[in-house]
Design a protein around this motif. Structure first.
Motif, PDB file in Angstrom:
ATOM      1  N   LYS A  12      42.279  35.880  32.674  1.00 56.36           N
ATOM      2  CA  LYS A  12      41.555  35.740  33.937  1.00 56.36           C
ATOM      3  C   LYS A  12      41.187  37.122  34.461  1.00 56.36           C
ATOM      4  O   LYS A  12      42.054  37.985  34.607  1.00 56.36           O
ATOM      5  CB  LYS A  12      42.396  34.989  34.961  1.00 56.36           C
ATOM      6  CG  LYS A  12      42.658  33.558  34.549  1.00 56.36           C
ATOM      7  CD  LYS A  12      43.446  32.810  35.582  1.00 56.36           C
ATOM      8  CE  LYS A  12      43.680  31.383  35.096  1.00 56.36           C
ATOM      9  NZ  LYS A  12      44.282  30.559  36.110  1.00 56.36           N
ATOM     10  N   LEU A  13      39.911  37.315  34.722  1.00 54.08           N
ATOM     11  CA  LEU A  13      39.415  38.579  35.254  1.00 54.08           C
ATOM     12  C   LEU A  13      38.967  38.391  36.692  1.00 54.08           C
ATOM     13  O   LEU A  13      38.347  37.385  37.025  1.00 54.08           O
ATOM     14  CB  LEU A  13      38.205  39.068  34.445  1.00 54.08           C
ATOM     15  CG  LEU A  13      38.378  39.283  32.955  1.00 54.08           C
ATOM     16  CD1 LEU A  13      37.044  39.641  32.334  1.00 54.08           C
ATOM     17  CD2 LEU A  13      39.387  40.377  32.698  1.00 54.08           C
ATOM     18  N   GLN A  14      39.267  39.365  37.524  1.00 51.50           N
ATOM     19  CA  GLN A  14      38.731  39.419  38.880  1.00 51.50           C
ATOM     20  C   GLN A  14      37.960  40.728  38.976  1.00 51.50           C
ATOM     21  O   GLN A  14      38.520  41.795  38.689  1.00 51.50           O
ATOM     22  CB  GLN A  14      39.832  39.369  39.931  1.00 51.50           C
ATOM     23  CG  GLN A  14      40.534  38.040  39.974  1.00 51.50           C
ATOM     24  CD  GLN A  14      41.589  37.990  41.079  1.00 51.50           C
ATOM     25  OE1 GLN A  14      42.205  38.983  41.409  1.00 51.50           O
ATOM     26  NE2 GLN A  14      41.769  36.807  41.632  1.00 51.50           N
ATOM     27  N   TYR A  16      35.898  43.526  41.121  1.00 55.17           N
ATOM     28  CA  TYR A  16      35.751  44.099  42.462  1.00 55.17           C
ATOM     29  C   TYR A  16      34.781  45.268  42.417  1.00 55.17           C
ATOM     30  O   TYR A  16      34.667  45.948  41.392  1.00 55.17           O
ATOM     31  CB  TYR A  16      37.104  44.631  42.975  1.00 55.17           C
ATOM     32  CG  TYR A  16      38.091  43.559  43.319  1.00 55.17           C
ATOM     33  CD1 TYR A  16      38.232  43.123  44.632  1.00 55.17           C
ATOM     34  CD2 TYR A  16      38.901  42.980  42.353  1.00 55.17           C
ATOM     35  CE1 TYR A  16      39.153  42.134  44.968  1.00 55.17           C
ATOM     36  CE2 TYR A  16      39.821  41.992  42.677  1.00 55.17           C
ATOM     37  CZ  TYR A  16      39.945  41.582  43.977  1.00 55.17           C
ATOM     38  OH  TYR A  16      40.847  40.612  44.304  1.00 55.17           O
ATOM     39  N   MET A  26      35.583  41.600  46.479  1.00 54.65           N
ATOM     40  CA  MET A  26      35.595  40.753  45.290  1.00 54.65           C
ATOM     41  C   MET A  26      34.157  40.396  44.929  1.00 54.65           C
ATOM     42  O   MET A  26      33.405  39.929  45.771  1.00 54.65           O
ATOM     43  CB  MET A  26      36.397  39.477  45.537  1.00 54.65           C
ATOM     44  CG  MET A  26      36.292  38.490  44.417  1.00 54.65           C
ATOM     45  SD  MET A  26      37.568  38.653  43.234  1.00 54.65           S
ATOM     46  CE  MET A  26      38.495  37.202  43.593  1.00 54.65           C
ATOM     47  N   GLY A  28      33.510  38.520  41.994  1.00 53.55           N
ATOM     48  CA  GLY A  28      33.523  37.293  41.212  1.00 53.55           C
ATOM     49  C   GLY A  28      34.719  37.244  40.278  1.00 53.55           C
ATOM     50  O   GLY A  28      35.519  38.173  40.209  1.00 53.55           O
ATOM     51  N   GLU A  29      34.809  36.126  39.575  1.00 54.19           N
ATOM     52  CA  GLU A  29      35.911  35.892  38.648  1.00 54.19           C
ATOM     53  C   GLU A  29      35.353  35.366  37.334  1.00 54.19           C
ATOM     54  O   GLU A  29      34.250  34.826  37.295  1.00 54.19           O
ATOM     55  CB  GLU A  29      36.875  34.855  39.214  1.00 54.19           C
ATOM     56  CG  GLU A  29      37.486  35.226  40.543  1.00 54.19           C
ATOM     57  CD  GLU A  29      38.310  34.103  41.132  1.00 54.19           C
ATOM     58  OE1 GLU A  29      39.406  34.403  41.615  1.00 54.19           O
ATOM     59  OE2 GLU A  29      37.863  32.930  41.097  1.00 54.19           O
ATOM     60  N   GLU A  31      36.915  33.739  33.266  1.00 61.83           N
ATOM     61  CA  GLU A  31      38.000  33.419  32.343  1.00 61.83           C
ATOM     62  C   GLU A  31      37.493  33.586  30.927  1.00 61.83           C
ATOM     63  O   GLU A  31      36.432  33.067  30.577  1.00 61.83           O
ATOM     64  CB  GLU A  31      38.483  31.981  32.528  1.00 61.83           C
ATOM     65  CG  GLU A  31      39.435  31.803  33.655  1.00 61.83           C
ATOM     66  CD  GLU A  31      40.151  30.452  33.614  1.00 61.83           C
ATOM     67  OE1 GLU A  31      39.955  29.661  32.668  1.00 61.83           O
ATOM     68  OE2 GLU A  31      40.924  30.192  34.547  1.00 61.83           O
ATOM     69  N   LEU A  87      29.695  35.277  36.273  1.00 60.23           N
ATOM     70  CA  LEU A  87      30.809  35.348  37.208  1.00 60.23           C
ATOM     71  C   LEU A  87      30.869  34.078  38.047  1.00 60.23           C
ATOM     72  O   LEU A  87      29.838  33.524  38.426  1.00 60.23           O
ATOM     73  CB  LEU A  87      30.685  36.569  38.114  1.00 60.23           C
ATOM     74  CG  LEU A  87      30.896  37.919  37.440  1.00 60.23           C
ATOM     75  CD1 LEU A  87      30.636  39.048  38.430  1.00 60.23           C
ATOM     76  CD2 LEU A  87      32.294  38.034  36.864  1.00 60.23           C
ATOM     77  N   ASN A  89      32.567  31.833  41.472  1.00 59.30           N
ATOM     78  CA  ASN A  89      32.941  32.003  42.881  1.00 59.30           C
ATOM     79  C   ASN A  89      32.186  33.149  43.545  1.00 59.30           C
ATOM     80  O   ASN A  89      32.730  33.888  44.368  1.00 59.30           O
ATOM     81  CB  ASN A  89      34.456  32.192  43.029  1.00 59.30           C
ATOM     82  CG  ASN A  89      35.217  31.038  42.436  1.00 59.30           C
ATOM     83  OD1 ASN A  89      34.833  29.881  42.595  1.00 59.30           O
ATOM     84  ND2 ASN A  89      36.280  31.328  41.731  1.00 59.30           N
TER      85      ASN A  89
END
Length: 106
Positions: A12-14, A16, A26, A28-29, A31, A87, A89
């Motif tokens: 899982k990557l976040q 920034y 942030m 986005g996220e 996987e 990305l 969210n």
């Protein structure tokens, strides 16, 4: 570099941004499913015994955020995978990652 446990899950990557004078935001996220890379690398053993070739694939589907199919290749005796993800969210954004499998003996 990450150690891969026996019962691995997606990475899982976040993402920034970097702000000098305020908090980082942030962006986005994402996987990354590492199963195709691990399965392909372990199936071929020592990749230095093979020439450059495709050995696996993670397919784009409605269940993942891939922009295009992600191919697992042997390149110059190394197992590599390039991953392009939309990305999540966030309104828009993409991330491009190259993964490389390093066996314990290296």
């Amino acid at each position: 570099m990450l150690s891969v446990p026996t019962n691995y899950r997606p990475v899982k990557l976040q993402v920034y941004d970097h702000d000098t004078f305020s908090a980082d935001d942030m962006m986005g996220e994402a996987e990354i499913v590492i199963q195709p890379l691990i399965t392909s690398a372990m199936s071929y053993g020592n990749p230095q015994m093979f020439g450059d070739m495709q050995i696996g694939k993670w397919l784009k589907s409605n269940d993942n955020a891939l922009i295009e199919d992600s191919i697992v290749n042997i390149v110059d005796g190394r197992v590599k995978q390039e991953v392009s993800l939309q990305l999540q969210n966030v309104e828009s954004g993409e991330i491009y990652v190259e993964l490389e499998w390093l066996p314990l003996d290296q």
